[in-house]
Design an enzyme around this catalytic site. Structure first.
Site, PDB file in Angstrom:
ATOM      1  N   SER A 145       0.834  -1.203   0.000  1.00 20.31           N
ATOM      2  CA  SER A 145       0.000   0.000   0.000  1.00 20.31           C
ATOM      3  C   SER A 145       0.871   1.257   0.000  1.00 20.31           C
ATOM      4  CB  SER A 145      -0.960  -0.027   1.184  1.00 20.31           C
ATOM      5  OG  SER A 145      -1.911   0.998   1.084  1.00 20.31           O
ATOM      6  N   ASP A 297      -3.549   6.574  -3.109  1.00 23.95           N
ATOM      7  CA  ASP A 297      -2.263   5.998  -2.732  1.00 23.95           C
ATOM      8  C   ASP A 297      -1.827   4.968  -3.779  1.00 23.95           C
ATOM      9  OD1 ASP A 297      -3.991   3.946  -2.096  1.00 23.95           O
ATOM     10  OD2 ASP A 297      -3.087   3.498  -0.160  1.00 23.95           O
ATOM     11  N   ASP A 299      -1.634   1.714  -4.216  1.00 25.60           N
ATOM     12  CA  ASP A 299      -2.451   0.569  -4.633  1.00 25.60           C
ATOM     13  C   ASP A 299      -3.910   0.949  -4.833  1.00 25.60           C
ATOM     14  OD1 ASP A 299      -2.987   0.898  -1.947  1.00 25.60           O
ATOM     15  OD2 ASP A 299      -3.078  -1.239  -1.498  1.00 25.60           O
ATOM     16  N   ASP A 301      -6.416   2.117  -3.082  1.00 29.50           N
ATOM     17  CA  ASP A 301      -7.561   1.866  -2.203  1.00 29.50           C
ATOM     18  C   ASP A 301      -7.926   3.127  -1.422  1.00 29.50           C
ATOM     19  OD1 ASP A 301      -5.285   1.746  -0.560  1.00 29.50           O
ATOM     20  OD2 ASP A 301      -6.209   0.316   0.819  1.00 29.50           O
TER      21      ASP A 301
END
EC number: 5.4.2.8
Length: 544
Positions: A145, A297, A299, A301
């Site tokens: 992440s 961000d 990734d 999410d």
């Protein structure tokens, strides 16, 4: 430290010479930290660790170990069934290689695979969506992440598209083989078991995302300028593509941060929750006379919104966006069943006041979106989903998947922003005057204390013990009505008068101690000052 493991590591062909050189230069303390017999374990959001040699870090051998445990878990859970697993990675360094390592292990266990081509970086929420759409039994994504560039991770999902819960995570760890079995393991990729997804899955996802929208007219051209930063991650190209399909034509890319880069070279932090992540976006907005900025961000999410307000910039928190989503959806969407929200114990309770007006319910869960996804799975058909969110700028606006979804969140946030423009009101005034004015003025915040010591967990536990044993009856100007451990929420609660509270917990992904504020009052400025006073008292109490 196990000296035999170190010796084995130094002699293995699976360990590159660069790693052997690093190990040879390690001091005893560093070797103790890097090597042990214990496998890595799951935290709030999968397994995350530094990419480095050793059993306690992420490398080819530990990915072999983790993937073997997960593969065995799936074979036990779905015995005598065909098992399909989705494997992918984000834009982090070594993501391609590690995803290949995972694939090689799982195909050696004769699991059928569905995975994206290496050139396609997988959006995390699409990952959850694809599991459900393709009836897969599970998934692995190589991601950390918004963690620092030195880190990577191993995140696994179940057949519902939700992240696995701790009990299943423990089973996976128990099934991980001893590292000695992995050090010299040779595996080969079996392409006959692999199916590669094509662009159709993106088109299907974009179409299904529209169900999260209420008033967006995709044929209406929205002319206001939107500055966008993908923080060097998976959404750099895809999110602008999606938003243009919704009629948002004037999207200005922060060029330096909209290129794939596992080193995150052009951002001080890839986490839009942090103020420093916005500096370059603000420069672009000021240069182009734009009044709204969106960020995700790496990734994709987490979604965050920034708006120009009275000649300065305001960045809305996860709590504030959750409040705005709740109010807007309940006002503008027709519900034929009892509406419900899923949110964490450390997130704002103003939503409870809002949904009460609509005879709905808020279901509270522990920190980590795996609990949100799990709760959605358990809700009866007699209830209808409104939104799922956390205070950490993460939301899910429909049930097409079971994970935080920056695409749905961005689309709905821009719809609300556009509606505010049509009504000649800034979204900040809408929040602070319309919503707070009706349901209560609230200050929500999260303060994190970062530890650099290797024994940080022990230090945080000592701090939490002091919180539980606090003997004073007040904090700031507030009366403490009870102090307790919240087992479901995984946090320590100080319940205050006036529907307010403070909550404390150890981060499950980073070496941090976190304090969550939920304070009601008559004035936002006064509440902000009061929170600072309370924070100073907590720092003194805990010697932070």
């Amino acid at each position: 430290m196990n000296n035999e493991i170190v010796k084995k590591w130094l002699s293995s062909d699976n360990v590159p010479q660069t790693d052997k050189d690093i190990i040879s230069k390690m001091k005893n303390e560093e070797l103790e930290l890097a090597f042990s017999n214990a496998p890595l374990s799951f935290g709030t959001a999968g397994i995350r660790a530094k990419m480095a040699p050793g059993t306690q870090f992420l490398n080819k051998i530990t990915y072999y170990q983790m993937a073997t445990g997960y593969g065995k878990f799936l074979k036990n859970k779905f015995s005598n069934q065909n098992i399909s697993v989705i494997v992918a990675h984000d834009n982090r360094n070594n993501g391609i290689d590690f995803s290949i390592d995972v694939t090689n292990i799982l195909t050696s266990l004769e699991l059928e695979f569905i995975c994206l081509k290496i050139i396609n970086l997988l959006l995390r929420q699409l990952f959850s969506y694809a599991i459900r759409k393709l009836n897969a039994q599970g998934a692995v994504i190589v991601t950390a992440s918004h963690n620092p560039k030195e880190d990577n991770g191993f995140k696994i999902y179940n057949e519902t598209g939700a992240q696995v819960l701790p009990d299943d995570g423990l089973k996976v760890v128990e099934l991980m083989p001893n590292v000695f079995e992995m050090i010299d393991l040779k595996v080969a990729n079996d392409d006959s078991l692999i199916t590669y997804l094509n662009e159709d899955i993106f088109r299907q996802y974009y179409e299904d995302c529209k169900q999260a929208l209420i008033k967006t007219n995709i044929n209406e051209s929205k002319e206001f300028s939107i500055v966008f930063s993908g923080q060097h991650g998976t959404a750099c190209k895809r999110l602008p593509e999606f938003l243009k399909l919704l009629g948002y034509k004037n999207i200005i890319l922060v060029e330096e941060q909209c290129i794939f880069d596992g080193n995150f070279s052009n951002t001080p932090t890839p986490n839009p929750e942090n103020r420093a992540a916005w500096d370059l976006s603000i420069e672009y907005a000021d240069k182009n006379n734009a009044n709204v900025i969106i960020q995700v961000d790496p990734d994709a999410d987490r979604f965050a919104l920034g708006v120009r307000y009275k000649n300065s910039w305001r960045f809305l928190s996860g709590n504030q966006m959750g409040i705005i989503y709740t109010d807007y959806i309940l006002k503008n969407k027709t519900f034929t069943k009892k509406p419900y929200i899923v949110s964490s114990y450390v997130s704002t309770n103003l939503i409870d006041r809002i949904i009460k007006e609509y005879h709905g319910e808020v279901y509270r869960v522990g920190t980590g979106f795996k609990w949100v996804g799990d709760k959605i799975n358990k809700i009866k058909d007699s209830e209808e989903f409104v939104v799922g969110f956390e205070e950490a700028v993460g939301a899910l606006n429909s049930t097409i998947n079971r994970d935080k979804d920056a695409y749905q969140a961005a689309a709905l946030a821009l719809e609300i922003y556009n509606e505010c423009l049509k009504n000649n009101i800034n979204i900040i005034d809408h929040l602070e005057k319309n919503i707070y004015g009706k349901y209560g003025i609230i200050h929500n915040d999260t303060i994190s204390f970062t530890f650099v010591e290797n024994n940080w967990k022990e230090l945080v536990k000592k701090s939490l013990d002091k919180i539980l044993k606090y003997s004073e009856k007040t904090i700031g100007n507030r009366t403490i009505t009870s102090i307790k451990y919240n087992e479901v929420g995984g946090c320590y609660d100080w319940i205050l008068d006036g529907d307010s509270w403070l909550r404390f917990r150890m981060s499950g992904t980073e070496p941090k101690f976190k304090v969550y504020y939920n304070l009601y009052g008559e004035n936002l400025n006064a509440l902000s000052q009061e929170a600072k006073t309370i924070n100073d008292q907590i720092k003194t109490l805990l010697n932070l």
